[in-house]
Design an enzyme around this catalytic site. Structure first.
Site, PDB file in Angstrom:
ATOM      1  N   GLN A  23      -3.034  -2.098   7.449  1.00  0.00           N
ATOM      2  CA  GLN A  23      -3.384  -3.520   7.565  1.00  0.00           C
ATOM      3  C   GLN A  23      -4.124  -3.964   6.288  1.00  0.00           C
ATOM      4  O   GLN A  23      -3.911  -3.382   5.240  1.00  0.00           O
ATOM      5  CB  GLN A  23      -4.226  -3.794   8.836  1.00  0.00           C
ATOM      6  CG  GLN A  23      -3.460  -3.639  10.131  1.00  0.00           C
ATOM      7  CD  GLN A  23      -3.260  -2.202  10.567  1.00  0.00           C
ATOM      8  OE1 GLN A  23      -4.224  -1.463  10.717  1.00  0.00           O
ATOM      9  NE2 GLN A  23      -2.036  -1.800  10.797  1.00  0.00           N
ATOM     10  N   LYS A  46       0.829  -1.225   0.000  1.00  0.00           N
ATOM     11  CA  LYS A  46       0.000   0.000   0.000  1.00  0.00           C
ATOM     12  C   LYS A  46       0.854   1.262   0.000  1.00  0.00           C
ATOM     13  O   LYS A  46       0.543   2.239  -0.684  1.00  0.00           O
ATOM     14  CB  LYS A  46      -0.912   0.013   1.248  1.00  0.00           C
ATOM     15  CG  LYS A  46      -1.864  -1.146   1.326  1.00  0.00           C
ATOM     16  CD  LYS A  46      -2.625  -1.168   2.635  1.00  0.00           C
ATOM     17  CE  LYS A  46      -1.789  -1.479   3.853  1.00  0.00           C
ATOM     18  NZ  LYS A  46      -1.230  -2.837   3.906  1.00  0.00           N
ATOM     19  N   HIS A  95       4.749   0.753   6.212  1.00  0.00           N
ATOM     20  CA  HIS A  95       4.547   1.007   4.785  1.00  0.00           C
ATOM     21  C   HIS A  95       5.880   1.418   4.160  1.00  0.00           C
ATOM     22  O   HIS A  95       6.447   2.457   4.509  1.00  0.00           O
ATOM     23  CB  HIS A  95       3.471   2.093   4.585  1.00  0.00           C
ATOM     24  CG  HIS A  95       2.118   1.664   5.067  1.00  0.00           C
ATOM     25  ND1 HIS A  95       1.005   2.464   4.998  1.00  0.00           N
ATOM     26  CD2 HIS A  95       1.703   0.490   5.608  1.00  0.00           C
ATOM     27  CE1 HIS A  95      -0.029   1.798   5.479  1.00  0.00           C
ATOM     28  NE2 HIS A  95       0.373   0.613   5.871  1.00  0.00           N
TER      29      HIS A  95
END
Ligand code: GDP
Ligand code: IMO
Ligand code: MG
Length: 440
Positions: free
Chosen positions: A239, A33, A58
């Site tokens: 998540q 992501k 991330h």
């Protein structure tokens, strides 16, 4: 007639206001992501995290330099973009301070580009201790939490005990802190928890001073005023959908709503404002921590995926469990999120495989189902697979849709057909420029 004109005007006004796009994970987290948000951020004046906390990791590559963000939204490296930590996030001031130092060293002006909602709940040192104590108490049934204090902090939020960022500006913050800490201490005593957390507390108060100097804002007005002034907002999930507190593989989940519904209560925006929901999935599947994972490969193939994909947790360094793509779980996630387009990452990791498998059904109690059972962890499941030929080609240098191998196109077309959603982008490496828009 008048009412018809009113309706048209009304619809136009709403269309004008639909300004929030979402990027979130469709599996058990770590889908990539961060890289995707960093790539898309240039088109959005505002990037906002809506849930989770420093359990997230991330990974971004900025000018060839790797950085892992835990609390700060992944739009931070674009000058002129406002990055909001929304009210749905739980915030560890110590992690935030450390992370601000890292990005500042890379030329980011956090005083200018970072904003924190006053309604975001604070992670206290005792929340981290409670997380650890709870995991120890669960023994073999432990969740495999990142131990960042996420569960206990959300428990204090729903239990109406927690402290929020806005409380820092109160003269009696310290009293409130001491009162909550003593409640926590009783719980820790019940757990017979022995660790000395005094150094955690010293760090916490140092970080609190730093946090007070940042832009603490009313997040809901901040975001709605941005939308009203015509600015596009990109909401960044943490998540993955299968870790959602309501719809994930409970109890092996995190403590927030990771799905697109979480964008509304995690930022204070209305559902009509949401336009595109980009669901990120790996071309295979991973999971870190405990809990069910039907397509997990505890064999050489799983080991190969871990090695080629460098599958080690960005937050805890733990080896990620690896397996084939699970289309039953993905279809469920697409339904829950209203996914409008899929972004498939780490396709390059499959470059050397002769054959690939995709799980198209769960065999349970002699029946084949394409639906997610109530308690995945207590259901004996044999995944039903469909096999595909691998493409046996290095795709990492490809930049155009037309270059993608035919065998890969077949794999993706099958997935699109199964999910009923198109795969719009393929990520073929960790760098910013390794992202291919798939053209029809
Ligand atoms: P996130 O939590 O969803 O942001 O994902 P993580 O950063 O935890 O894990 C994704 C990992 O895969 C990171 O190390 C990324 O640098 C890496 N990555 C992202 N996209 C790709 C890709 O397309 N190919 C490869 N090989 N690595 C990727
Ligand atoms: P990003 O945003 C992968 C997992 C933990 C554990 C469970 C509960 O990087 O995708 P918690 O610390 O929330 O109490 O842990 O959820 N988990 C993640 N797994 N990526 C994450 O975040 C995760 N955040 C939590 O491993 O199984
Ligand atoms: Mg991660």
């Amino acid at each position: 007639m008048a009412s018809r004109y009113f309706c048209v005007a009304h619809v136009r006004a709403i269309q004008f206001l639909i300004m929030v796009d979402v990027i979130l994970g469709l599996q058990w987290g770590d889908e990539g992501k961060g890289k995707i948000v960093d790539f898309f951020a240039k088109d959005y004046p505002v990037v906002a995290r809506f849930q989770g906390g420093p359990n997230a990791g991330h990974t971004l590559y900025v000018n060839g330099q790797k950085i892992v963000l835990h609390q700060i939204p992944s739009g931070i490296f674009h000058a002129g973009i406002k990055n909001l930590i929304g009210n749905g996030v739980v915030l560890d001031p110590v992690t935030l301070k450390r992370e601000c130092a890292s990005v500042t060293a890379m030329g980011v002006d956090v005083k200018k580009n970072l904003f924190v909602s006053e309604r975001a709940h604070l992670i206290l040192p005792t929340h981290r201790a409670l997380d650890k104590a709870a995991e120890i108490a669960k023994g073999e049934q432990k969740i495999g939490s990142t131990l960042k204090g996420i569960g206990p902090t959300y428990m204090d939020k729903t239990g109406r005990n927690g402290l929020r960022v806005g409380d820092l500006l109160d003269a009696n913050f310290k009293d409130k802190y001491i009162s909550l800490r003593s409640k926590h201490q009783q719980l820790l005593d019940n757990h017979n928890f022995q660790e000395d957390i005094s150094s955690w507390e010293a760090d916490f108060f140092e970080a609190i001073e730093f946090l007070r100097e940042l832009n603490i804002v009313n997040g809901e007005y901040f975001i709605n005023e941005a939308i009203a002034s015509g600015q596009r907002v990109l909401a960044e999930g943490a998540q993955g959908s299968m870790l959602d507190i309501d719809f994930g593989t409970f109890p092996f989940v995190t403590s927030s709503n990771t799905i697109s519904a979480g964008v509304c209560n995690g930022l204070g925006i209305a559902p009509q404002r949401i336009r595109d929901v980009y669901g990120v999935t790996k071309a295979y599947c991973t999971r870190v921590g405990g809990g069910p994972f039907p397509t997990e490969l505890n064999d050489e193939t799983g080991e190969t995926l871990r090695r080629i994909g460098s599958e080690f947790g960005a937050t805890t360094g733990r080896p990620r469990r690896c397996g084939w793509i699970d289309l039953v779980a993905l279809k469920y996630a697409c339904m829950l999120n209203g996914v409008t387009a899929i972004i498939m990452t780490k396709a390059d990791v499959l470059d050397s495989f002769d054959t690939l498998e995709a799980c198209t059904g769960y065999q349970t109690a002699g029946k084949l189902t394409e639906q997610m059972p109530f308690q995945l962890d207590q259901t004996q499941i044999k995944p039903f697979y469909r096999s595909f030929s691998g493409w046996k080609q290095d795709i990492t240098a490809m930049r155009h849709s037309s270059e993608l191998p035919g065998a890969m196109q077949s794999y993706i077309q099958f997935i699109e057909g199964y999910l009923g959603v198109s795969v719009k982008y393929i990520s073929n490496g960790p760098d910013r420029e390794q992202l291919i828009e798939r053209l029809p």
